[in-house]
Design a protein around this motif. Structure first.
Motif, PDB file in Angstrom:
ATOM      1  N   VAL A  95     -16.695  64.342  66.464  1.00 39.04           N
ATOM      2  CA  VAL A  95     -15.617  63.993  65.542  1.00 39.04           C
ATOM      3  C   VAL A  95     -14.977  62.691  66.000  1.00 39.04           C
ATOM      4  O   VAL A  95     -14.987  62.352  67.185  1.00 39.04           O
ATOM      5  CB  VAL A  95     -14.544  65.105  65.455  1.00 39.04           C
ATOM      6  CG1 VAL A  95     -15.148  66.402  64.938  1.00 39.04           C
ATOM      7  CG2 VAL A  95     -13.854  65.316  66.789  1.00 39.04           C
ATOM      8  N   ARG A  96     -14.430  61.970  65.025  1.00 38.65           N
ATOM      9  CA  ARG A  96     -13.751  60.709  65.330  1.00 38.65           C
ATOM     10  C   ARG A  96     -12.604  60.515  64.345  1.00 38.65           C
ATOM     11  O   ARG A  96     -12.756  60.770  63.148  1.00 38.65           O
ATOM     12  CB  ARG A  96     -14.732  59.546  65.226  1.00 38.65           C
ATOM     13  CG  ARG A  96     -14.213  58.235  65.805  1.00 38.65           C
ATOM     14  CD  ARG A  96     -15.227  57.132  65.597  1.00 38.65           C
ATOM     15  NE  ARG A  96     -15.258  56.679  64.223  1.00 38.65           N
ATOM     16  CZ  ARG A  96     -16.311  56.093  63.645  1.00 38.65           C
ATOM     17  NH1 ARG A  96     -17.413  55.914  64.328  1.00 38.65           N
ATOM     18  NH2 ARG A  96     -16.244  55.693  62.404  1.00 38.65           N
ATOM     19  N   ASN A  97     -11.481  60.069  64.869  1.00 38.09           N
ATOM     20  CA  ASN A  97     -10.341  59.828  63.980  1.00 38.09           C
ATOM     21  C   ASN A  97     -10.251  58.353  63.605  1.00 38.09           C
ATOM     22  O   ASN A  97     -11.066  57.524  64.032  1.00 38.09           O
ATOM     23  CB  ASN A  97      -9.045  60.348  64.615  1.00 38.09           C
ATOM     24  CG  ASN A  97      -8.719  59.650  65.923  1.00 38.09           C
ATOM     25  OD1 ASN A  97      -9.182  58.546  66.191  1.00 38.09           O
ATOM     26  ND2 ASN A  97      -7.896  60.304  66.734  1.00 38.09           N
ATOM     27  N   ARG A  98      -9.234  58.020  62.830  1.00 40.96           N
ATOM     28  CA  ARG A  98      -9.118  56.635  62.334  1.00 40.96           C
ATOM     29  C   ARG A  98      -8.798  55.654  63.453  1.00 40.96           C
ATOM     30  O   ARG A  98      -9.023  54.461  63.303  1.00 40.96           O
ATOM     31  CB  ARG A  98      -8.069  56.581  61.238  1.00 40.96           C
ATOM     32  CG  ARG A  98      -8.510  57.283  59.966  1.00 40.96           C
ATOM     33  CD  ARG A  98      -7.470  57.193  58.865  1.00 40.96           C
ATOM     34  NE  ARG A  98      -7.903  57.890  57.669  1.00 40.96           N
ATOM     35  CZ  ARG A  98      -8.616  57.331  56.709  1.00 40.96           C
ATOM     36  NH1 ARG A  98      -8.972  56.063  56.804  1.00 40.96           N
ATOM     37  NH2 ARG A  98      -8.962  58.036  55.644  1.00 40.96           N
ATOM     38  N   ALA A  99      -8.286  56.159  64.561  1.00 42.05           N
ATOM     39  CA  ALA A  99      -8.023  55.289  65.718  1.00 42.05           C
ATOM     40  C   ALA A  99      -9.277  55.110  66.564  1.00 42.05           C
ATOM     41  O   ALA A  99      -9.212  54.554  67.668  1.00 42.05           O
ATOM     42  CB  ALA A  99      -6.905  55.890  66.566  1.00 42.05           C
ATOM     43  N   LEU A 100     -10.401  55.605  66.068  1.00 45.81           N
ATOM     44  CA  LEU A 100     -11.701  55.490  66.727  1.00 45.81           C
ATOM     45  C   LEU A 100     -11.784  56.284  68.022  1.00 45.81           C
ATOM     46  O   LEU A 100     -12.610  55.991  68.894  1.00 45.81           O
ATOM     47  CB  LEU A 100     -12.077  54.023  66.974  1.00 45.81           C
ATOM     48  CG  LEU A 100     -12.128  53.133  65.734  1.00 45.81           C
ATOM     49  CD1 LEU A 100     -12.571  51.735  66.108  1.00 45.81           C
ATOM     50  CD2 LEU A 100     -13.026  53.728  64.664  1.00 45.81           C
ATOM     51  N   GLN A 101     -10.929  57.297  68.138  1.00 45.38           N
ATOM     52  CA  GLN A 101     -11.038  58.205  69.279  1.00 45.38           C
ATOM     53  C   GLN A 101     -12.077  59.267  68.925  1.00 45.38           C
ATOM     54  O   GLN A 101     -11.976  59.922  67.883  1.00 45.38           O
ATOM     55  CB  GLN A 101      -9.687  58.858  69.563  1.00 45.38           C
ATOM     56  CG  GLN A 101      -8.621  57.868  70.012  1.00 45.38           C
ATOM     57  CD  GLN A 101      -7.236  58.479  70.036  1.00 45.38           C
ATOM     58  OE1 GLN A 101      -6.809  59.102  69.066  1.00 45.38           O
ATOM     59  NE2 GLN A 101      -6.534  58.313  71.143  1.00 45.38           N
ATOM     60  N   ALA A 102     -13.057  59.424  69.789  1.00 39.09           N
ATOM     61  CA  ALA A 102     -14.170  60.318  69.503  1.00 39.09           C
ATOM     62  C   ALA A 102     -14.250  61.439  70.535  1.00 39.09           C
ATOM     63  O   ALA A 102     -13.911  61.233  71.714  1.00 39.09           O
ATOM     64  CB  ALA A 102     -15.477  59.541  69.489  1.00 39.09           C
ATOM     65  N   TYR A 103     -14.725  62.587  70.064  1.00 40.61           N
ATOM     66  CA  TYR A 103     -14.819  63.751  70.934  1.00 40.61           C
ATOM     67  C   TYR A 103     -16.123  64.491  70.646  1.00 40.61           C
ATOM     68  O   TYR A 103     -16.635  64.461  69.525  1.00 40.61           O
ATOM     69  CB  TYR A 103     -13.630  64.691  70.687  1.00 40.61           C
ATOM     70  CG  TYR A 103     -12.300  64.028  70.929  1.00 40.61           C
ATOM     71  CD1 TYR A 103     -11.640  63.372  69.890  1.00 40.61           C
ATOM     72  CD2 TYR A 103     -11.705  64.052  72.185  1.00 40.61           C
ATOM     73  CE1 TYR A 103     -10.426  62.743  70.101  1.00 40.61           C
ATOM     74  CE2 TYR A 103     -10.482  63.432  72.402  1.00 40.61           C
ATOM     75  CZ  TYR A 103      -9.854  62.779  71.363  1.00 40.61           C
ATOM     76  OH  TYR A 103      -8.652  62.161  71.571  1.00 40.61           O
ATOM     77  N   TRP A 104     -16.619  65.149  71.708  1.00 41.55           N
ATOM     78  CA  TRP A 104     -17.871  65.905  71.596  1.00 41.55           C
ATOM     79  C   TRP A 104     -17.629  67.383  71.852  1.00 41.55           C
ATOM     80  O   TRP A 104     -16.814  67.746  72.708  1.00 41.55           O
ATOM     81  CB  TRP A 104     -18.873  65.404  72.630  1.00 41.55           C
ATOM     82  CG  TRP A 104     -19.319  63.988  72.417  1.00 41.55           C
ATOM     83  CD1 TRP A 104     -18.755  62.859  72.929  1.00 41.55           C
ATOM     84  CD2 TRP A 104     -20.415  63.556  71.615  1.00 41.55           C
ATOM     85  NE1 TRP A 104     -19.440  61.751  72.502  1.00 41.55           N
ATOM     86  CE2 TRP A 104     -20.464  62.143  71.703  1.00 41.55           C
ATOM     87  CE3 TRP A 104     -21.383  64.211  70.849  1.00 41.55           C
ATOM     88  CZ2 TRP A 104     -21.438  61.382  71.043  1.00 41.55           C
ATOM     89  CZ3 TRP A 104     -22.345  63.462  70.192  1.00 41.55           C
ATOM     90  CH2 TRP A 104     -22.370  62.057  70.296  1.00 41.55           C
ATOM     91  N   GLY A 105     -18.398  68.203  71.158  1.00 42.46           N
ATOM     92  CA  GLY A 105     -18.394  69.625  71.440  1.00 42.46           C
ATOM     93  C   GLY A 105     -19.293  69.933  72.627  1.00 42.46           C
ATOM     94  O   GLY A 105     -19.965  69.046  73.179  1.00 42.46           O
ATOM     95  N   GLN A 106     -19.337  71.213  72.999  1.00 43.31           N
ATOM     96  CA  GLN A 106     -20.064  71.597  74.211  1.00 43.31           C
ATOM     97  C   GLN A 106     -21.568  71.731  73.987  1.00 43.31           C
ATOM     98  O   GLN A 106     -22.317  71.808  74.951  1.00 43.31           O
ATOM     99  CB  GLN A 106     -19.517  72.926  74.761  1.00 43.31           C
ATOM    100  CG  GLN A 106     -20.077  74.177  74.105  1.00 43.31           C
ATOM    101  CD  GLN A 106     -19.446  74.480  72.761  1.00 43.31           C
ATOM    102  OE1 GLN A 106     -18.693  73.688  72.200  1.00 43.31           O
ATOM    103  NE2 GLN A 106     -19.752  75.658  72.238  1.00 43.31           N
ATOM    104  N   GLY A 107     -22.007  71.719  72.764  1.00 45.50           N
ATOM    105  CA  GLY A 107     -23.433  71.831  72.481  1.00 45.50           C
ATOM    106  C   GLY A 107     -23.868  73.255  72.213  1.00 45.50           C
ATOM    107  O   GLY A 107     -23.378  74.197  72.842  1.00 45.50           O
ATOM    108  N   THR A 108     -24.784  73.387  71.280  1.00 42.07           N
ATOM    109  CA  THR A 108     -25.371  74.699  70.985  1.00 42.07           C
ATOM    110  C   THR A 108     -26.889  74.517  70.898  1.00 42.07           C
ATOM    111  O   THR A 108     -27.367  73.575  70.264  1.00 42.07           O
ATOM    112  CB  THR A 108     -24.783  75.293  69.691  1.00 42.07           C
ATOM    113  OG1 THR A 108     -25.298  76.608  69.488  1.00 42.07           O
ATOM    114  CG2 THR A 108     -25.066  74.433  68.472  1.00 42.07           C
ATOM    115  N   LEU A 109     -27.610  75.416  71.553  1.00 48.36           N
ATOM    116  CA  LEU A 109     -29.062  75.271  71.661  1.00 48.36           C
ATOM    117  C   LEU A 109     -29.764  75.832  70.441  1.00 48.36           C
ATOM    118  O   LEU A 109     -29.518  76.978  70.041  1.00 48.36           O
ATOM    119  CB  LEU A 109     -29.566  75.981  72.917  1.00 48.36           C
ATOM    120  CG  LEU A 109     -31.083  75.976  73.146  1.00 48.36           C
ATOM    121  CD1 LEU A 109     -31.599  74.555  73.313  1.00 48.36           C
ATOM    122  CD2 LEU A 109     -31.427  76.822  74.366  1.00 48.36           C
TER     123      LEU A 109
END
Length: 114
Positions: A95-109
């Motif tokens: 996910v990324r917001n309008r301030a270009l801050q991005a985040y990742w989830g933990q992953g699912t196999l």
């Protein structure tokens, strides 16, 4: 920010899975999915961009995968049909917001195998 992904698992070739990822915080400008197979770099699978209502897919998943989102629940989904062994990977929510801050989830196999 917390991202909770779910829906991965083992499926036979030709089968389907639906991934979901619930994100805390604000409404996200960009929500999507990447994947990383063993020994390979992380790659874009599908992404949903609020501005312009665009959805982009990797060529390898076009016509098989579909991304959607529920903005009221800050959740993004990835419907995966006609799965192939080469789709086997860890799938990461992004996910990324309008301030270009991005985040990742933990992953699912996701494992596609007979």
């Amino acid at each position: 920010v917390q991202l909770q992904a779910s829906g991965g698992g083992l499926v036979q070739p030709g089968g389907s899975l639906r991934l979901s990822c619930a994100a805390s915080g604000t409404v996200w400008d960009v929500m999507g999915w990447y994947r990383q197979a063993p020994g390979k770099q992380r790659e874009l699978v599908a992404i949903d961009i609020t501005d312009g209502g665009r959805k982009n897919y990797a060529d390898s998943v076009k016509d098989r995968f579909s991304i959607s989102r529920d903005n009221a629940k800050n959740t993004v989904f990835l419907q995966m049909n006609s799965l192939r062994p080469e789709d086997t990977a860890v799938y990461y929510c992004y996910v990324r917001n309008r301030a270009l801050q991005a985040y990742w989830g933990q992953g699912t196999l996701v494992t596609v195998s007979s």
